[in-house]
Motif scaffolding. Structure first.
Motif, PDB file in Angstrom:
ATOM      1  N   LYS A 178       0.949  -1.381   0.115  1.00 14.08           N
ATOM      2  CA  LYS A 178       0.145  -0.218  -0.187  1.00 14.08           C
ATOM      3  C   LYS A 178       0.519   1.207  -0.217  1.00 14.08           C
ATOM      4  O   LYS A 178       0.703   1.889  -1.152  1.00 14.08           O
ATOM      5  CB  LYS A 178      -0.934   0.053   1.461  1.00 14.08           C
ATOM      6  N   TYR A 182       0.881   4.117  -2.958  1.00 12.41           N
ATOM      7  CA  TYR A 182       0.464   5.631  -2.187  1.00 12.41           C
ATOM      8  C   TYR A 182       2.118   6.764  -3.112  1.00 12.41           C
ATOM      9  O   TYR A 182       1.327   7.416  -3.241  1.00 12.41           O
ATOM     10  CB  TYR A 182       0.528   5.918  -1.155  1.00 12.41           C
ATOM     11  N   THR A 183       3.489   5.823  -2.777  1.00  8.41           N
ATOM     12  CA  THR A 183       3.793   6.723  -2.615  1.00  8.41           C
ATOM     13  C   THR A 183       4.801   6.779  -4.050  1.00  8.41           C
ATOM     14  O   THR A 183       6.678   6.676  -4.147  1.00  8.41           O
ATOM     15  CB  THR A 183       5.875   6.676  -1.815  1.00  8.41           C
ATOM     16  N   GLN A 191       5.967  10.221   8.154  1.00  5.95           N
ATOM     17  CA  GLN A 191       5.313   9.721   8.584  1.00  5.95           C
ATOM     18  C   GLN A 191       3.917  10.000   8.413  1.00  5.95           C
ATOM     19  O   GLN A 191       2.913   9.553   8.355  1.00  5.95           O
ATOM     20  CB  GLN A 191       5.108  11.066   9.830  1.00  5.95           C
ATOM     21  N   GLU A 192       3.641  11.186   7.679  1.00  6.45           N
ATOM     22  CA  GLU A 192       2.876  11.755   6.951  1.00  6.45           C
ATOM     23  C   GLU A 192       1.788  10.346   5.466  1.00  6.45           C
ATOM     24  O   GLU A 192       0.471   9.971   6.194  1.00  6.45           O
ATOM     25  CB  GLU A 192       2.478  12.445   5.985  1.00  6.45           C
ATOM     26  N   ASP A 193       2.527   9.879   5.071  1.00  4.88           N
ATOM     27  CA  ASP A 193       2.432   8.401   4.116  1.00  4.88           C
ATOM     28  C   ASP A 193       1.587   6.999   5.351  1.00  4.88           C
ATOM     29  O   ASP A 193       0.606   6.825   5.042  1.00  4.88           O
ATOM     30  CB  ASP A 193       3.785   7.659   3.473  1.00  4.88           C
ATOM     31  N   GLU A 195       0.704   7.479   8.234  1.00  3.03           N
ATOM     32  CA  GLU A 195      -0.311   7.636   8.501  1.00  3.03           C
ATOM     33  C   GLU A 195      -1.757   7.264   7.928  1.00  3.03           C
ATOM     34  O   GLU A 195      -2.724   6.621   8.522  1.00  3.03           O
ATOM     35  CB  GLU A 195      -0.185   9.690   9.941  1.00  3.03           C
ATOM     36  N   ALA A 196      -1.359   8.408   6.691  1.00  8.33           N
ATOM     37  CA  ALA A 196      -2.326   7.926   5.078  1.00  8.33           C
ATOM     38  C   ALA A 196      -3.235   6.816   5.022  1.00  8.33           C
ATOM     39  O   ALA A 196      -4.182   6.596   4.822  1.00  8.33           O
ATOM     40  CB  ALA A 196      -2.273   8.469   4.094  1.00  8.33           C
ATOM     41  N   VAL A 197      -2.080   5.522   4.722  1.00  6.91           N
ATOM     42  CA  VAL A 197      -2.346   4.786   4.183  1.00  6.91           C
ATOM     43  C   VAL A 197      -2.479   3.306   5.104  1.00  6.91           C
ATOM     44  O   VAL A 197      -3.296   2.563   4.963  1.00  6.91           O
ATOM     45  CB  VAL A 197      -1.818   4.352   2.888  1.00  6.91           C
ATOM     46  N   CYS A 198      -1.872   3.213   5.927  1.00  5.67           N
ATOM     47  CA  CYS A 198      -1.587   1.992   7.001  1.00  5.67           C
ATOM     48  C   CYS A 198      -2.699   1.902   7.640  1.00  5.67           C
ATOM     49  O   CYS A 198      -3.004   2.845   8.833  1.00  5.67           O
ATOM     50  CB  CYS A 198      -0.238   1.843   7.660  1.00  5.67           C
ATOM     51  N   THR A 199      -2.882   0.753   8.375  1.00  2.14           N
ATOM     52  CA  THR A 199      -4.158   0.645   8.870  1.00  2.14           C
ATOM     53  C   THR A 199      -3.801   0.190  10.263  1.00  2.14           C
ATOM     54  O   THR A 199      -3.180  -0.958  10.461  1.00  2.14           O
ATOM     55  CB  THR A 199      -4.892  -0.550   8.418  1.00  2.14           C
TER      56      THR A 199
END
Length: 324
Positions: A178, A182-183, A191-193, A195-199
């Motif tokens: 994921k 996303y990147t 960190q933002e990445d 926070e955005a996609v990891c469950t």
């Protein structure tokens, strides 16, 4: 695992392999390694696959006695058979005299080491347990995956990623995929990445819930509970995990008071080493007496549900409302 790697490297195989344990990702990887080493991908005549309970031992034995067709090996690959949980004397006896050209690979979620089948397989071949990997090995593995994708990550972001994913390699693998998507087009994972996609796994939500209970934020703890119910998590599983978390905290607090280091605490409490610091911090929010009482209350709540004195959803609600 090294033993399997050596067998594959030498091309010299034992008659039977048992792959078991809670680390599903590694079990799958090593099962595939053995499969590809023993028979070619195109060979459908000398590879047989079985899954689930209800497999007839006599049928398997007859097949094992059949010579391979223009090949060196006959592979019989069996998953979650249940042979290692109950009595399967016919198969256990056959493990003592497997046909030379046949190789068994068993992949099991649950086994009983006292069973005849386990003992027979261990004597005839290799029984390999795949456990959760330590933090250092997980980090090395993740860094290898990142390098392959030309990605970089800082140590704090790596810690955040592991806190969200836990130490299950199958889950880590999915979350990495994921992140890579996303990147896309960027080298650095931030960190933002994460926070955005990891469950966050359910154990992470339980951790947060217990944190809110420690800080007296019962309303937010209840909201987290309802979030888990909305995700179709059964109340009894949530209750079990809350009780388990308090047991871990009690053990962490006790071991820390005795002066043990993080590595020892992690091994004894059954938590990843990267999570020990957070557990230590959370344990400081409770006294030993409060933790013991919380564990006892969880046991009582479970008993109330099982005896029919209370429904499961309400039992957990009352547990949280009473600050556990």
């Amino acid at each position: 695992m090294k033993g399997i790697d050596e067998d594959i490297k030498k091309g010299s195989f034992l008659p039977v392999y048992l792959l078991y344990g809670e680390e599903a990702y590694l079990k799958k990887q090593y099962g595939q390694k053995l499969k590809h080493a023993l028979v070619s991908q195109e060979d459908t005549m000398n590879a047989s696959f079985y899954e689930g309970k209800g497999i007839h031992p006599g049928e398997i034995i007859d097949l094992a006695e059949t010579l391979p067709f223009f090949a060196e090996h006959r592979l019989i690959f069996i998953e979650n058979s249940g042979f290692f949980k109950g009595s399967c004397e016919e198969m256990a006896d056959y493990m003592k005299h497997i046909a030379e050209s046949t190789c068994f690979v068993f992949v099991e979620d649950e086994i009983d080491k006292r069973s005849k089948m386990y003992k027979a397989v261990k004597n005839a071949g290799r029984a390999v347990e795949f456990t959760r990997q330590k933090e250092t090995l997980l980090v090395q593995w993740i860094l290898t995956r990142l390098k392959r994708e030309n990605k970089k990550i800082t140590q704090p972001v790596m810690q955040l990623f592991l806190e969200k994913t836990g130490n299950d390699m199958e889950n880590i693998d999915k979350e990495l995929e994921k992140l890579f998507c996303y990147t896309l087009g960027r080298e650095i994972i931030t960190q933002e990445d994460v926070e955005a996609v990891c469950t966050v796994q359910i154990t992470g939500k339980i951790f947060e819930m217990v944190n809110e209970i420690a800080e007296g934020k019962k309303k937010h703890a209840m909201e987290l509970y309802y979030d888990l119910l909305a995700l179709k998590e059964p109340p009894m599983r949530i209750l079990f995990l809350i009780g388990r978390q308090f047991q871990i905290l009690l053990q962490v607090k006790d071991l820390q008071s005795q002066g043990y280091d993080k590595g020892f605490i992690a091994s004894k409490a059954g938590v990843p080493e990267f999570a020990v610091r957070k557990h230590m911090a959370q344990a400081r929010g409770f006294t030993v007496e409060q933790l013991k009482e919380a564990v006892a209350n969880c046991v009582q709540a479970e008993e109330d549900v099982k005896t029919g004195n209370m429904n499961d959803k309400m039992a957990v609600e009352l547990l949280i409302a009473a600050k556990v």
